[in-house]
Design an enzyme around this catalytic site. Sequence first.
Site, PDB file in Angstrom:
ATOM      1  N   SER A  86       0.859 -25.400 -29.944  1.00  0.00           N
ATOM      2  CA  SER A  86       0.192 -24.209 -30.874  1.00  0.00           C
ATOM      3  C   SER A  86      -0.897 -24.925 -31.938  1.00  0.00           C
ATOM      4  CB  SER A  86       1.282 -23.658 -31.565  1.00  0.00           C
ATOM      5  OG  SER A  86       2.064 -22.787 -30.802  1.00  0.00           O
TER       6      SER A  86
ATOM      7  N   TYR B  99       5.933 -15.742 -21.579  1.00  0.00           N
ATOM      8  CA  TYR B  99       4.691 -16.330 -21.204  1.00  0.00           C
ATOM      9  C   TYR B  99       4.265 -15.944 -20.145  1.00  0.00           C
ATOM     10  CZ  TYR B  99       5.987 -19.833 -24.675  1.00  0.00           C
ATOM     11  OH  TYR B  99       6.610 -20.301 -25.854  1.00  0.00           O
TER      12      TYR B  99
ATOM     13  N   ARG C 217       9.365 -23.264 -26.357  1.00  0.00           N
ATOM     14  CA  ARG C 217       8.560 -22.785 -27.628  1.00  0.00           C
ATOM     15  C   ARG C 217       9.569 -21.676 -28.086  1.00  0.00           C
ATOM     16  NH1 ARG C 217       2.780 -22.337 -25.567  1.00  0.00           N
ATOM     17  NH2 ARG C 217       2.199 -22.597 -27.679  1.00  0.00           N
TER      18      ARG C 217
ATOM     19  N   GLN D  57       9.120 -23.985 -33.741  1.00  0.00           N
ATOM     20  CA  GLN D  57       7.645 -23.753 -34.263  1.00  0.00           C
ATOM     21  C   GLN D  57       7.120 -25.082 -35.032  1.00  0.00           C
ATOM     22  OE1 GLN D  57       7.652 -19.758 -36.075  1.00  0.00           O
ATOM     23  NE2 GLN D  57       7.505 -18.879 -34.042  1.00  0.00           N
TER      24      GLN D  57
ATOM     25  N   ASP E 273       5.688 -27.691 -32.516  1.00  0.00           N
ATOM     26  CA  ASP E 273       4.913 -27.297 -31.426  1.00  0.00           C
ATOM     27  C   ASP E 273       3.539 -27.615 -31.600  1.00  0.00           C
ATOM     28  OD1 ASP E 273       3.630 -25.802 -29.528  1.00  0.00           O
ATOM     29  OD2 ASP E 273       4.853 -23.988 -29.934  1.00  0.00           O
TER      30      ASP E 273
HETATM   31  P1  NAD Z   1      -1.288 -20.402 -22.979  1.00  0.00           P
HETATM   32  O1  NAD Z   1      -2.085 -21.455 -23.573  1.00  0.00           O
HETATM   33  O2  NAD Z   1      -0.405 -20.513 -21.871  1.00  0.00           O
HETATM   34  O3  NAD Z   1      -2.129 -18.909 -22.231  1.00  0.00           O
HETATM   35  C1  NAD Z   1      -3.244 -18.358 -23.035  1.00  0.00           C
HETATM   36  C2  NAD Z   1      -3.182 -17.084 -22.627  1.00  0.00           C
HETATM   37  O4  NAD Z   1      -3.889 -16.545 -21.382  1.00  0.00           O
HETATM   38  C3  NAD Z   1      -1.851 -16.379 -22.863  1.00  0.00           C
HETATM   39  O5  NAD Z   1      -1.897 -15.363 -23.756  1.00  0.00           O
HETATM   40  C4  NAD Z   1      -1.647 -15.637 -21.375  1.00  0.00           C
HETATM   41  O6  NAD Z   1      -1.028 -14.490 -21.466  1.00  0.00           O
HETATM   42  C5  NAD Z   1      -3.222 -15.378 -20.931  1.00  0.00           C
HETATM   43  N1  NAD Z   1      -3.595 -15.293 -19.620  1.00  0.00           N
HETATM   44  C6  NAD Z   1      -2.894 -15.806 -18.449  1.00  0.00           C
HETATM   45  N2  NAD Z   1      -3.316 -15.513 -17.228  1.00  0.00           N
HETATM   46  C7  NAD Z   1      -4.283 -14.522 -17.701  1.00  0.00           C
HETATM   47  C8  NAD Z   1      -5.109 -13.753 -17.061  1.00  0.00           C
HETATM   48  N3  NAD Z   1      -5.218 -13.763 -15.662  1.00  0.00           N
HETATM   49  N4  NAD Z   1      -5.989 -12.585 -17.632  1.00  0.00           N
HETATM   50  C9  NAD Z   1      -5.977 -12.838 -19.090  1.00  0.00           C
HETATM   51  N5  NAD Z   1      -5.278 -13.650 -19.897  1.00  0.00           N
HETATM   52  C10 NAD Z   1      -4.527 -14.278 -19.005  1.00  0.00           C
HETATM   53  O7  NAD Z   1      -0.685 -19.524 -24.011  1.00  0.00           O
HETATM   54  P2  NAD Z   1      -0.112 -20.092 -25.557  1.00  0.00           P
HETATM   55  O8  NAD Z   1      -1.407 -19.801 -26.450  1.00  0.00           O
HETATM   56  O9  NAD Z   1       0.282 -21.553 -25.413  1.00  0.00           O
HETATM   57  O10 NAD Z   1       1.197 -19.098 -25.926  1.00  0.00           O
HETATM   58  C11 NAD Z   1       1.365 -17.834 -25.324  1.00  0.00           C
HETATM   59  C12 NAD Z   1       2.718 -17.285 -25.604  1.00  0.00           C
HETATM   60  O11 NAD Z   1       3.640 -18.119 -26.330  1.00  0.00           O
HETATM   61  C13 NAD Z   1       2.388 -16.341 -26.798  1.00  0.00           C
HETATM   62  O12 NAD Z   1       3.517 -15.271 -26.598  1.00  0.00           O
HETATM   63  C14 NAD Z   1       3.002 -16.852 -28.179  1.00  0.00           C
HETATM   64  O13 NAD Z   1       3.231 -15.935 -29.265  1.00  0.00           O
HETATM   65  C15 NAD Z   1       3.814 -17.736 -27.396  1.00  0.00           C
HETATM   66  N6  NAD Z   1       4.507 -18.905 -28.411  1.00  0.00           N
HETATM   67  C16 NAD Z   1       5.795 -19.193 -28.846  1.00  0.00           C
HETATM   68  C17 NAD Z   1       5.693 -20.165 -29.912  1.00  0.00           C
HETATM   69  C18 NAD Z   1       7.035 -20.334 -30.642  1.00  0.00           C
HETATM   70  O14 NAD Z   1       7.822 -19.428 -30.721  1.00  0.00           O
HETATM   71  N7  NAD Z   1       7.333 -21.702 -30.909  1.00  0.00           N
HETATM   72  C19 NAD Z   1       4.714 -20.911 -30.023  1.00  0.00           C
HETATM   73  C20 NAD Z   1       3.661 -20.868 -29.528  1.00  0.00           C
HETATM   74  C21 NAD Z   1       3.342 -19.704 -28.730  1.00  0.00           C
END
Ligand code: NAD
Length: 393
Positions: free
Chosen positions: A149, A244, A138, A143, A146
Site C-alpha cells: 500500500s 481482492y 492485508r 495496515q 503494508d
Molecule cells: P491490486 O494492485 O492487486 O489491484 C489493483 C486494482 O485492479 C484492484 O482494485 C482490482 O480490483 C483491479 N482489477 C483487477 N482486475 C481488473 C479488471 N479486469 N478490470 C478493472 N480493474 C481490475 O490492488 P491493491 O491496490 O493492492 O488492493 C486492492 C484491495 O486490497 C482493496 O480492496 C483494498 O482496500 C485492499 N487493501 C487492504 C489493505 C489492508 O486491509 N491492510 C491494505 C491495502 C489494500
Amino acid sequence: MSKIFYLVPIAYLHPLILVMTIGVLKETNGETRVSLLPEHIAVLKKHGVNVVIENAAGENAFAFDTAYETAAAKCASRNEVLQQADIILSINALSNTDIDNCKAKILFGFYQPLFNAANIKSLSEKNFTVFSIDMLPRTTRAQSMDVLSSQANIAGYKAVLLAANLYPKYFPMFMTAAGSIPPAKMLILGAGVAGLQAIATAKRLGAVVEVFDTRPQVKEEVMSLGAKFVEVEGAADAAKAGGYAVEQTEEFMARQKARIAESVSKSDIIICTAAIPGKKAPVLITEEMLHSMKSGSVIIDLAASTGGNTSHTKNNDTVVVNAVSIIGNSNLAANMPSDASKLYGKNILNFLQLIITKEGEINLNFEDDLVNGTCVAHGGVITNERVAALLNA
Ligand code: NAD
C-alpha cells in the site's frame, strides 16, 4: 527430479531465539530506495539491536552515512554487512554472490515469491528463513506494515505527475484571451491503492477522470474523489478472495473490453493499475484500441511487471504505438526515494517488532498470522502454501 514440497504444521516450526544485529544492504540495479532510514534506527536501538548498514546505502534517498552514524548505526562494506548481520534487510532479492557470502540465516525484503518461486526454493534448500513483506496478509492489523500500500500510493501519485510531464497539453481547463483549453480526459483502470491515489492527484490537477474496476464496492470511493465510475455488470464475486480481484469469465472480459474501448478512444491519458494478486495482469487495452487514441496520448502502465494492461506494454521500457506513448514503469515508487524509504522503513520496523522481543531477541511466533503469512521459507521447508503449490505444479 524435483524435490517434493509440503507444508509443515505450525507446531513443527520451532521458534529461533538469538540476539541480533540487523544488516541493511545498498540496493543495486538502479533501485534508489533503502530499507531503513537513520530515523528508524532509534527504535531498534531501544530493543538493544545493533544495526550495520552498507556504506552509502541511503545516499540516493539523501540519507548519508554520517546521519546513520549519528543514529548509532555502524557503516561497513557489503561483505562486512553480509558477515556480521543475523537478519539482512534489502528491498530486492539478494544476488547469488551475496547469498554465497551471507552468514545471516534470515532474509527480509520484497522477494515476490509468487513470481520467483524457484529462487525461494533455492534459498530454502540453503536453509534460509525468508520473510517476503509483499506476502503480508492485508488485514486491518497489518495496515501499518503494508509495504504494497505505501509504495502503490506513491506509484499512483507519481504516475499522474509523469503523465502530466509527458502529455503535450494542459490537464486543467482554461479560458484565456488566446482561446479555450479543454480539460484532459483521464481513464484509470483499477481503483486499488495506486488507482485511488491517481484519481486524487489527477483531480487536483484538473483532469476529468473515468474509472473501471471489477470490484463494485470501490464505486463509492471513486465517486467521493470526484471521478466517474463506469460499471460493467456481472463481475466475478471477489468476496471469497478477501475483497481482492479475481480472474473474470471470458464473457465478462469481452463485455468489459467493449465498454473500455469506448472510453479509451476518448481518453488523453490512461493510468493502468489493474492487477490480480499472484496472476498475470489482465490485458484490457488491445492494439485496435491503441489505434483509436489521439496522437500524443500517454499511457502509464503500473501493471507492467506482471505483463501490463495493454497489448504492447514492456516492463521498464517505453513503447510508442500510433504516436501513443506506453510507459511500462512498475517501480515508480523509486522515483521518490526519500518518502518511499521513509514509509517502507516504517512498515518494516513495525513488522520487525513482531519478531523482536523487548530484550532484542528474535522470536518467530508462527501462530501470529502476520508472521506466518509473510514467512515463505523456514527450516529447509517452503512454508507458504501458494509458493509450495507453484513449485509442485
Ligand atoms: P491490486 O494492485 O492487486 O489491484 C489493483 C486494482 O485492479 C484492484 O482494485 C482490482 O480490483 C483491479 N482489477 C483487477 N482486475 C481488473 C479488471 N479486469 N478490470 C478493472 N480493474 C481490475 O490492488 P491493491 O491496490 O493492492 O488492493 C486492492 C484491495 O486490497 C482493496 O480492496 C483494498 O482496500 C485492499 N487493501 C487492504 C489493505 C489492508 O486491509 N491492510 C491494505 C491495502 C489494500
